[in-house]
Design an enzyme around this catalytic site. Structure first.
Site, PDB file in Angstrom:
ATOM      1  N   LYS A  49       0.914  -1.254   0.158  1.00  0.00           N
ATOM      2  CA  LYS A  49      -0.103   0.022   0.084  1.00  0.00           C
ATOM      3  C   LYS A  49       0.907   1.237   0.198  1.00  0.00           C
ATOM      4  CE  LYS A  49      -3.966  -2.304   2.107  1.00  0.00           C
ATOM      5  NZ  LYS A  49      -4.655  -2.732   3.412  1.00  0.00           N
ATOM      6  N   GLN A  93      -4.913  -1.646   9.455  1.00  0.00           N
ATOM      7  CA  GLN A  93      -4.798  -3.041   8.889  1.00  0.00           C
ATOM      8  C   GLN A  93      -5.291  -4.260   9.589  1.00  0.00           C
ATOM      9  OE1 GLN A  93      -3.469  -3.572   5.757  1.00  0.00           O
ATOM     10  NE2 GLN A  93      -4.230  -5.787   6.058  1.00  0.00           N
ATOM     11  N   ASP A 116     -11.503   3.002   3.777  1.00  0.00           N
ATOM     12  CA  ASP A 116     -11.962   1.378   3.795  1.00  0.00           C
ATOM     13  C   ASP A 116     -13.475   1.552   3.474  1.00  0.00           C
ATOM     14  OD1 ASP A 116      -9.941  -0.316   3.255  1.00  0.00           O
ATOM     15  OD2 ASP A 116      -9.203  -0.688   5.187  1.00  0.00           O
TER      16      ASP A 116
END
Ligand code: NAD
Length: 287
Positions: A49, A93, A116
């Site tokens: 990422k 994460q 997200d």
């Protein structure tokens, strides 16, 4: 074959172009990634990422915290990032260590920085089909980009989504429904024979279960579009999806490979969302 790698490159190039436009206005899109613990897969994801971010002109920072970090400490970092004007997008994460309530952490992220799309407020907006901009989970959003690339009409057609996680299945259901498809959501309690009956009717089949080879050619209608979200590491080290590619490919009009299908789209879409959040949070309209 739907070439996820090439389509992902296009998405990244577009994100880079938009990031450049923002930079010219003095706005550098900022992504903060929180990694708690030393899960090797998570470490790889986070590294990928931040590499992708660098390439598109997103300023990324990774906050690495030891496995014994408390929930309060994670929440304190989230609160700090919420306040930080240089941070447009916050990502925690997954998975977090067991002693930390992941839902609580997701809810602590400002909805306007929830890259997200897991905050209940953003999930609710998607489910209610609200107008305006809000972040949507990047994997299902990437799937919609792949479907767009096939240039077929989705409107009025039938779709089935197999798997109902908050990460993939549920937002996928909403996005396909929003594209005016008739959508069925199947899951582990769907009897196998029923699943086959349903997939055999579907024009679009999205599989996100983590069960290698769950869907075979016999499950599909001739000319179906098959999107395989699954990523499964077999004992021999090879990577396979949830679809038995060899039997499904001859029946499908369009199919994604694993690897090289949905996978590359997720990170590209994350970059797309980060840049969009930066624009929205600074009141800039992107074309
Ligand atoms: P999950 O474990 O949270 O959910 C799995 C879902 O599959 C559940 O809703 C369950 O009901 C359903 N399911 C399980 N067995 C089933 C069966 N036999 N028949 C029908 N449904 C069944 O998983 P997830 O996070 O949604 O991920 C699913 C898969 O997608 C995994 O392989 C994961 O690695 C992969 N994934 C890939 C990406 C990507 O970027 N390509 C992103 C996220 C997840």
């Amino acid at each position: 074959m739907i070439d996820g790698k090439t389509i992902a490159q296009t998405v990244r190039a577009r994100a880079a172009e938009r990031a450049q436009k923002l930079a010219e206005m003095g706005i550098v899109p900022g992504l903060a990634v929180i990694l708690v613990g030393e899960d090797p897969a998570s470490q790889i994801y986070v590294r990928n990422k931040s590499r992708a971010a660098k390439k598109v002109g997103v300023q990324s920072q990774t906050i690495v915290m030891p496995v014994e970090t408390t929930e309060a400490e994670v929440l304190a970092i989230v609160a700090q990032l919420n306040e930080d004007a240089a941070v447009d997008a916050i990502l925690v994460q997954s998975p977090l260590p067991k002693h930390i309530d992941e839902e609580k952490v997701q809810e602590a992220i400002l909805p306007s920085k929830d890259v997200d799309g897991f905050h209940p407020e953003n999930i609710g907006r998607l489910f209610a089909n609200r107008a305006g901009y809000y972040p949507i989970a990047n994997t299902p959003r990437g799937v919609m980009t792949l479907l767009d690339a096939t240039q077929q009409t989705l409107h009025g057609k039938q779709a089935i989504v197999i798997g109902r996680s908050i990460l993939v299945g549920r937002p996928m259901f909403s996005l396909l429904e929003r594209a005016n498809m008739t959508v069925t959501l199947a899951h582990r309690h769907t009897p196998r024979a029923e699943l086959r009956r349903l997939t055999q009717q579907a024009d679009v089949v999205v599989v996100a279960t983590g069960v290698p080879g769950l869907i075979t050619g016999d499950d599909l209608k001739e000319g179906a579009t098959v999107i395989d979200v699954g990523i499964n590491r077999l004992a021999d080290g090879s990577l396979v999806g949830d679809v038995d590619f060899a039997s499904a490919e001859p029946k499908a009009a369009f199919i994604t490979p694993v690897p090289g299908g949905v996978g590359p789209m997720t990170i590209a879409t994350l970059m797309q969302t980060t840049v969009e959040l930066a624009a929205v949070n600074h009141g800039v309209e992107l074309d």
